[in-house]
Design a protein around this motif. Structure first.
Motif, mmCIF file in Angstrom:
data_model
loop_
_atom_site.group_PDB
_atom_site.id
_atom_site.type_symbol
_atom_site.label_atom_id
_atom_site.label_comp_id
_atom_site.label_asym_id
_atom_site.label_seq_id
_atom_site.Cartn_x
_atom_site.Cartn_y
_atom_site.Cartn_z
ATOM 1 N N LYS A 1 23.032 5.626 16.838
ATOM 2 C CA LYS A 1 22.353 6.276 15.712
ATOM 3 C C LYS A 1 20.854 6.426 15.959
ATOM 4 C CE LYS A 1 23.642 2.908 13.039
ATOM 5 N NZ LYS A 1 24.333 2.003 13.966
ATOM 6 N N THR A 2 20.229 5.320 16.374
ATOM 7 C CA THR A 2 18.792 5.390 16.619
ATOM 8 C C THR A 2 18.487 6.381 17.734
ATOM 9 O OG1 THR A 2 18.460 3.141 15.857
ATOM 10 C CG2 THR A 2 16.781 4.044 17.317
ATOM 11 N N THR A 3 19.355 6.403 18.728
ATOM 12 C CA THR A 3 19.137 7.353 19.817
ATOM 13 C C THR A 3 19.159 8.787 19.298
ATOM 14 O OG1 THR A 3 20.223 5.763 21.276
ATOM 15 C CG2 THR A 3 19.901 7.981 22.139
ATOM 16 N N PHE B 1 10.537 4.071 11.913
ATOM 17 C CA PHE B 1 11.200 3.463 13.068
ATOM 18 C C PHE B 1 11.991 2.239 12.637
ATOM 19 C CE2 PHE B 1 7.635 5.824 14.716
ATOM 20 C CZ PHE B 1 8.132 6.405 15.873
ATOM 21 N N GLN B 2 13.121 2.043 13.310
ATOM 22 C CA GLN B 2 13.926 0.868 12.980
ATOM 23 C C GLN B 2 13.109 -0.407 13.209
ATOM 24 O OE1 GLN B 2 17.658 0.742 15.005
ATOM 25 N NE2 GLN B 2 18.282 -1.176 14.090
ATOM 26 N N LEU B 3 12.435 -0.467 14.372
ATOM 27 C CA LEU B 3 11.481 -1.545 14.593
ATOM 28 C C LEU B 3 10.120 -0.976 14.204
ATOM 29 C CD1 LEU B 3 12.747 -2.758 18.055
ATOM 30 C CD2 LEU B 3 13.094 -3.852 15.839
ATOM 31 N N LEU C 1 14.963 8.484 8.307
ATOM 32 C CA LEU C 1 14.753 7.090 7.935
ATOM 33 C C LEU C 1 15.748 6.222 8.694
ATOM 34 C CD1 LEU C 1 14.335 7.502 4.065
ATOM 35 C CD2 LEU C 1 12.551 7.310 5.798
ATOM 36 N N ASP C 2 15.227 5.361 9.577
ATOM 37 C CA ASP C 2 16.113 4.528 10.390
ATOM 38 C C ASP C 2 16.196 3.128 9.790
ATOM 39 O OD1 ASP C 2 17.711 3.505 12.351
ATOM 40 O OD2 ASP C 2 16.445 4.124 14.030
ATOM 41 N N GLU C 3 17.246 2.872 9.063
ATOM 42 C CA GLU C 3 17.478 1.584 8.396
ATOM 43 C C GLU C 3 16.263 1.143 7.601
ATOM 44 O OE1 GLU C 3 19.532 -1.369 10.601
ATOM 45 O OE2 GLU C 3 20.631 0.094 11.804
ATOM 46 N N TRP C 4 15.747 2.079 6.828
ATOM 47 C CA TRP C 4 14.559 1.747 6.058
ATOM 48 C C TRP C 4 14.884 0.760 4.936
ATOM 49 C CZ3 TRP C 4 12.284 2.380 1.170
ATOM 50 C CH2 TRP C 4 10.892 2.097 1.172
#
Ligand code: ATP
Ligand code: MG
Lengths: 244, 288, 311
Positions: A45-47, A87-89, A165-168
Motif C-alpha cells: 500500500k505504501t509503495t 507519510f506513514q513514518l 493519507l498513509d495510516e493517518w
C-alpha cells in the motif's frame, strides 16, 4: 454518477530487487471520492502511495492525473499539480517551528503564497487540525500524534486536489479517532479527492466510498466497503485460510 | 597496444588502492578523505627502506602494513567511532566523517612535511625493460602489477572464504541486519577500517616503485580511489577492479596522447561520465 | 522590514562606514591583516550561504579563487581591471554552475568528492594551457592598485555578501534551502526544485570566490598555479566558517576574526608547521564545537532561558 476520473492507475508495477512489491495494479479514483486502499502488512500500500506521489518511479505501467501522465514526472511537479500526502513514518522538519512546517506546504507547490498571507493561511490549517495552540513551538516538543497533525496541516496548506493519507488515523484513541474521521469527511465536503491507506475498519466503513484491497502487491478485490470486507478472498488474505 | 598494456599494468595497481577504500567506505561507512595520505605514508616507508637500508622496497611491507593497520585501528576507535555514536543518521555521519578525515588529511600532510620535507621523492628500483609482445615495459611496473594482483586475489579469497570475510560483507550490505544475526558490527567496522588503511599503505609501497611522489600528493590518490569506488559501485569488489582498469587505461591514454600533467583531468572526465550516466556505478542497480 | 531589521541594517551600514576609514588610520602590517580578515569574511560567509543550510560541504573555494586571480593575470594588460573583476566573477559562477549541474541532483557525497579535487584539476588545466600557449610557468600582475584599494574592494564585496545573504534568508529560496537541509523528500513533496535551489546558492558562492580571487590578484604581483590554487585556502575557509557557525549570516565572521589573527601569529612563529597545525585546529573544531561558537552561545542562552523559566 458520471463523475470524471481524478486519478487513474494503469497496470503499475514496482520491483525492489527480487521482490515484486506492486504487481500490475490498476484502479481509478473519481473526482471527490474517498478511496480506501487496504490490505495486510507488507502488501504494497505504501509503495502505491509512493508511486503516486512520485517518490518512487514504477517499473511498468502508467499513472494519470486527469488526462495528464504523472508517472514519469518528479515529485515536485506532481505536488504542484495538486497532489499532497502524509507519510506513514511521519516526516516533520525538525529545525523549523510548527508554523514554518505548515508554511512549507503553501509556498512552492499547488498553492504559492508568501509573506503575511502565507502565515495566516498556515495558521488556519493548524487550527483546523487542532494545533492552533502550538504555533511557535519547536518540533522537538511534539508528541507523535501532534506530529501527524502538523504533517496533515502541511499537506492541507497546499490546498490539494488529491490527498494521500498513509495510516493517518493509526494510533489515535477513540475520541481522537472520531475527531479525525470528522476532519477527513469535512475535507471531502470541500471537494477534495482522498486516498486513504488504513487498518482501522471503523474509519474505512464510515469514510470510504469504495475500497481497493491488495495482497502481495496485487489487487484482490474492489468495491464498496461492505462488499470488499465480506469478500472471501479478502478475509483469507487478512486472516488465513481457516477463516474463509 | 602500448597504451593498453601500460594502462592495464597501472590499473591493476590502482585496484589495490580501490580495495582499501572499499573496505573503509563500503564496510565501515567512513568516507575517508585522508586515504591518499596513508598511501603516501606507505610510499615513504618503501623509499626509506630502499635508500637507507638498501633493501627491496617490498620488504617495507613488514612494518608498513602492521603500522598502518594499528594506526587506522586507533583512528577509527578513538576519532571516528565517537562520530558514529553522535550521528543521528547516515547523512550526519557522512558530513562529520568528511570533515574529520579532511582535517586528518591536512594533519598527515603536515606531519609528513615535517618528517620528510617538501621534496619530491623517487628511487629507481628494477628500472629495466622487459619485453611484452615485443615492446619494452618497465620491470618495476610489471612487478607492481603482479604484486597487486596477488594481493587483490588474496583479499578476495579472504572476503569470500572466511568467516570474518562473510561478516564484513554482511556489514557492507546492511549493518542493522548484520547486527541482528549476532555480528559485532562496531568491531567489524573497526577491523575493516584498519585493514583498508593497511591495504592502502601497501598500495603506496607498490606505486612508489614506479611513481614520483611528494608529501602533498595524497589528495590526488584520494580522488582517484574515490572515483574508482564510485564508478565500480560502492562495496562492489568486481566493479572496483574493472573501474581501476578503466581509469588506468584512460590515464595512460591521456598521458601518452596529450600530456602527462593532465592525468587528473582524465580521472575527472570518467567521473563526470559516471555522474551523468551511471551514478549508481557500472554494475549498480538504479536506486529510486 | 520590521523595526529590528531596520536597526540591524543601520548598524551594519555604520560599521561598514567606520571600517572604510580604517586605511587612513593604519597601514603596513595592520592593514594587511585587515585585508586578510575582509577576504576571509567574504569567502567564509559566501561559503556558508550555500553549505550552511544544505550541509553540502564545498572544498572548492581555491578553485574559484585561483581562477579569478588567473583571469586578472591573463587580461590585466589588455582589459580594464573593473571589467576583469566582473569576468572573474562570471568565471567562478560558470564553473560552479557546471560542477553543480553534474553533482547537485545526486547525494552530497558526489558533490564533496567532485569539489575535493577541483582546485587540483583546474590547476593542472591552467598549467597545461600556460605551457602550451605561453610557454612560461607564471605571470606578472603589475597594476597601480594599492593595498588600501584592495581593502575597500573587499569591504564592498562583504557588504554585497551580507546584502545578498539577507535577501536570500528572507526569500522563498532561503526558506526552500532550509527545508532541503531538513529533509529532501519533504522538499520535493511540497514542490521545491532542490537541485535548482542548491545550484543557485552554489553559483552565488562561486561568483564571490572568483571575484575575491580577482581582487586579491594585484597583491600577488607574480602568479603561479601552485600559489593561486593552494588547497589550504579552501581548508581555511571551511575552518573559519565552522568555527563561527554556519546557521547565522554573521556566524562565519565570528570565526574569521580570531582565526585570521591567530593564524598570522602561528604562521609567523612556526612557518614550517602551518599545515599540521591547520589540520589539528580543524579537528579540534569538528570535535569540540560542531555547531560553531555562535551555535554554542545560542544553545547556552536557550538553556539559561529555560532554567530561568523553570527555576
Ligand atoms: N524502498 C524499499 N526497498 C526495498 N523493499 C521495499 C522498499 N519499500 C518497501 N519495500 C518492501 O515492499 C513490500 C511492500 O511494502 P509496503 O511498505 O508498500 O507495504 P504496506 O502495505 O504499506 O505495509 P504496512 O501495512 O506494514 O504499512 C514489503 O515487503 C517491503 O519490505
Ligand atoms: Mg505502509
Amino acid at each position: 454518477m458520471a463523475e470524471s476520473t481524478a486519478l487513474d492507475v494503469q497496470g503499475v508495477s514496482k520491483r525492489f530487487g527480487g521482490l515484486l512489491a506492486v504487481d500490475d495494479l490498476s484502479f481509478a479514483v473519481r473526482e471527490n471520492e474517498v478511496l480506501g486502499l487496504i490490505g495486510p502488512n507488507g502488501s504494497g500500500k505504501t509503495t502505491v502511495m509512493n508511486l503516486i506521489s512520485g517518490l518512487l518511479k514504477p517499473n511498468g505501467g502508467e499513472i494519470f492525473l486527469g488526462d495528464r501522465k504523472i508517472s514519469d514526472r518528479p515529485a515536485r511537479i506532481i505536488a504542484r499539480a495538486g497532489v499532497a500526502r502524509t507519510f506513514q513514518l511521519v516526516r516533520i522538519l525538525p529545525s523549523l517551528t510548527v508554523l514554518e512546517n505548515v508554511i512549507a506546504g503553501a509556498v512552492f507547490g499547488h498553492k504559492r503564497l508568501w509573506g503575511r498571507a502565507v502565515r495566516q493561511f498556515a495558521l488556519r490549517q493548524l487550527e483546523r487540525v487542532g494545533m492552533g495552540h502550538a504555533v511557535d513551538a519547536p518540533t522537538a516538543s511534539l508528541t507523535y500524534i501532534d506530529e501527524k497533525r502538523v504533517e496533515l496541516a502541511r499537506a492541507l496548506a497546499s490546498d490539494p486536489r488529491i490527498l494521500l493519507l498513509d495510516e493517518w488515523l493509526a494510533g489515535l484513541n477513540p475520541t481522537e479517532l472520531q475527531i479525525g474521521i470528522d476532519l477527513i469527511s469535512s475535507l471531502r465536503e470541500e471537494g477534495r479527492t482522498i486516498i486513504l491507506v488504513e487498518h482501522v475498519m471503523d474509519a474505512i466503513r464510515s469514510l470510504c466510498d469504495r475500497c481497493v484491497v491488495m495482497n502481495s502487491g496485487a489487487k484482490i478485490a474492489e468495491g464498496t466497503p461492505e462488499q470488499t470486507l465480506a469478500d472471501r478472498e479478502v478475509i483469507r488474505a487478512y486472516l488465513g485460510d481457516e477463516h474463509a | 597496444m602500448d597504451i593498453l598494456i601500460t594502462g592495464v599494468l597501472l590499473g591493476a595497481t590502482y585496484s589495490l588502492i580501490a580495495m582499501g577504500l572499499t573496505l573503509q567506505y563500503g564496510v565501515a561507512r567512513i568516507m575517508n578523505l585522508a586515504n591518499g595520505e596513508m598511501l603516501v605514508a606507505g610510499a615513504f616507508g618503501a623509499f626509506w627502506v630502499f635508500t637507507t637500508q638498501k633493501l627491496s622496497p617490498f620488504t617495507s611491507v613488514a612494518f608498513v602494513a602492521p603500522g598502518a593497520f594499528v594506526l587506522n585501528w586507533l583512528i577509527y576507535r578513538f576519532l571516528l567511532r565517537p562520530l558514529v555514536r553522535r550521528a543521528k543518521n547516515r547523512g550526519m555521519l557522512e558530513v562529520d566523517s568528511i570533515l574529520a578525515t579532511f582535517g586528518m588529511a591536512f594533519a598527515f600532510v603536515g606531519i609528513m612535511l615535517l618528517v620528510f620535507g617538501g621534496e619530491y621523492f623517487t628511487y629507481s628500483y628494477l628500472d629495466e625493460p622487459v619485453a611484452i609482445f615485443g615492446s619494452p615495459f618497465g620491470l618495476n611496473r610489471v612487478v607492481a602489477c603482479l604484486v597487486s594482483v596477488a594481493l587483490c586475489g588474496l583479499l578476495y579469497l579472504g572476503l569470500n572464504a572466511t568467516r570474518t570475510g562473510m561478516a564484513l560483507r554482511a556489514v557492507a550490505v546492511d549493518p542493522a541486519a548484520a547486527g541482528l544475526v549476532a555480528i559485532d558490527v562496531p568491531r567489524m567496522s573497526t577491523f575493516a577500517f584498519a585493514l583498508g588503511g593497511a591495504v592502502t599503505a601497501v598500495g603506496g609501497i607498490v606505486l612508489s616503485t614506479f611513481l614520483t611522489m611528494d608529501a602533498s600528493i595524497g589528495i590526488v590518490f584520494t580522488m582517484k580511489a574515490l572515483i574508482i569506488v564510485i564508478m565500480g559501485g560502492v562495496g562492489d569488489v568486481r566493479g572496483a577492479i574493472i573501474a581501476s582498469l578503466i581509469l588506468g587505461l584512460a590515464e595512460t591514454a591521456v598521458a601518452s596522447l596529450i600530456d602527462p600533467g593532465l592525468t587528473l583531468a582524465a580521472a575527472y572526465l570518467l567521473f563526470l561520465l559516471v555522474l551523468l550516466f551511471r551514478p549508481e556505478g557500472l554494475f549498480g542497480r538504479r536506486q529510486s | 522590514m520590521t523595526r529590528r531589521e531596520t536597526v540591524s541594517v543601520a548598524m551594519v551600514a555604520v560599521a561598514l562606514a567606520i571600517l572604510a576609514c580604517l586605511p587612513f588610520l593604519v597601514d603596513g602590517y595592520l592593514l594587511s591583516l585587515a585585508v586578510g580578515i575582509a577576504m576571509y569574511t567574504v569567502l567564509a560567509t559566501s561559503w556558508a550561504l550555500f553549505s550552511g543550510p544544505t550541509h553540502y560541504i564545498s572544498l572548492a573555494t581555491a578553485a574559484f579563487y585561483g581562477l579569478g586571480a588567473y583571469v586578472v593575470a591573463a587580461g590585466v594588460d589588455v582589459i580594464p581591471y573593473a571589467v576583469l573583476l566582473g569576468l572573474a566573477g562570471i568565471a567562478g559562477g560558470v564553473v560552479a554552475a557546471l560542477v553543480g549541474l553534474a553533482t547537485l541532483r545526486l547525494s552530497g557525497v558526489y558533490f564533496v568528492i567532485f569539489t575535493l579535487g577541483l582546485a587540483e584539476l583546474v590547476r593542472q588545466i591552467v598549467t597545461w594551457v600556460q605551457n602550451n600557449l605561453t610557454g612560461s610557468r607564471g605571470m606578472y600582475v603589475l597594476t597601480e592598485i594599492t593595498e588600501r584599494m584592495i581593502f575597500w574592494e573587499l569591504l564592498a564585496l562583504a557588504a554585497a555578501v551580507y546584502l545578498i545573504g539577507w535577501l536570500v534568508t528572507r526569500s522563498r529560496l532561503g526558506f526552500a534551502l532550509r527545508i532541503i537541509g531538513n529533509d529532501e523528500v519533504v522538499a520535493a513533496h511540497v514542490g521545491i526544485n532542490s537541485a535548482a535551489s542548491k545550484l543557485a546558492l552554489f553559483v552565488i558562492s562561486g561568483t564571490f570566490a572568483g571575484t575575491v580571487g580577482a581582487v586579491m590578484a594585484p597583491r600577488f604581483t607574480y602568479i603561479e598555479p601552485s600559489i593561486a590554487f593552494s588547497p589550504e585556502l579552501s581548508f581555511q575557509v571551511v575552518i573559519m566558517a565552522l568555527l563561527g557557525g554556519v546557521h547565522r549570516l554573521w556566524g562565519p565572521l565570528v570565526g574569521v576574526i580570531p582565526f585570521t589573527i591567530l593564524w598570522e601569529v602561528i604562521a609567523g612563529r612556526f612557518p614550517t608547521q602551518t599545515v599540521l597545525l591547520l589540520g589539528i585546529a580543524f579537528l579540534l573544531i569538528v570535535y569540540l564545537i560542531p555547531n560553531g561558537v555562535v551555535g554554542r552561545i545560542e544553545s547556552a542562552i536557550k538553556l539559561a532561558g529555560r532554567s530561568v523559566k523553570h527555576g
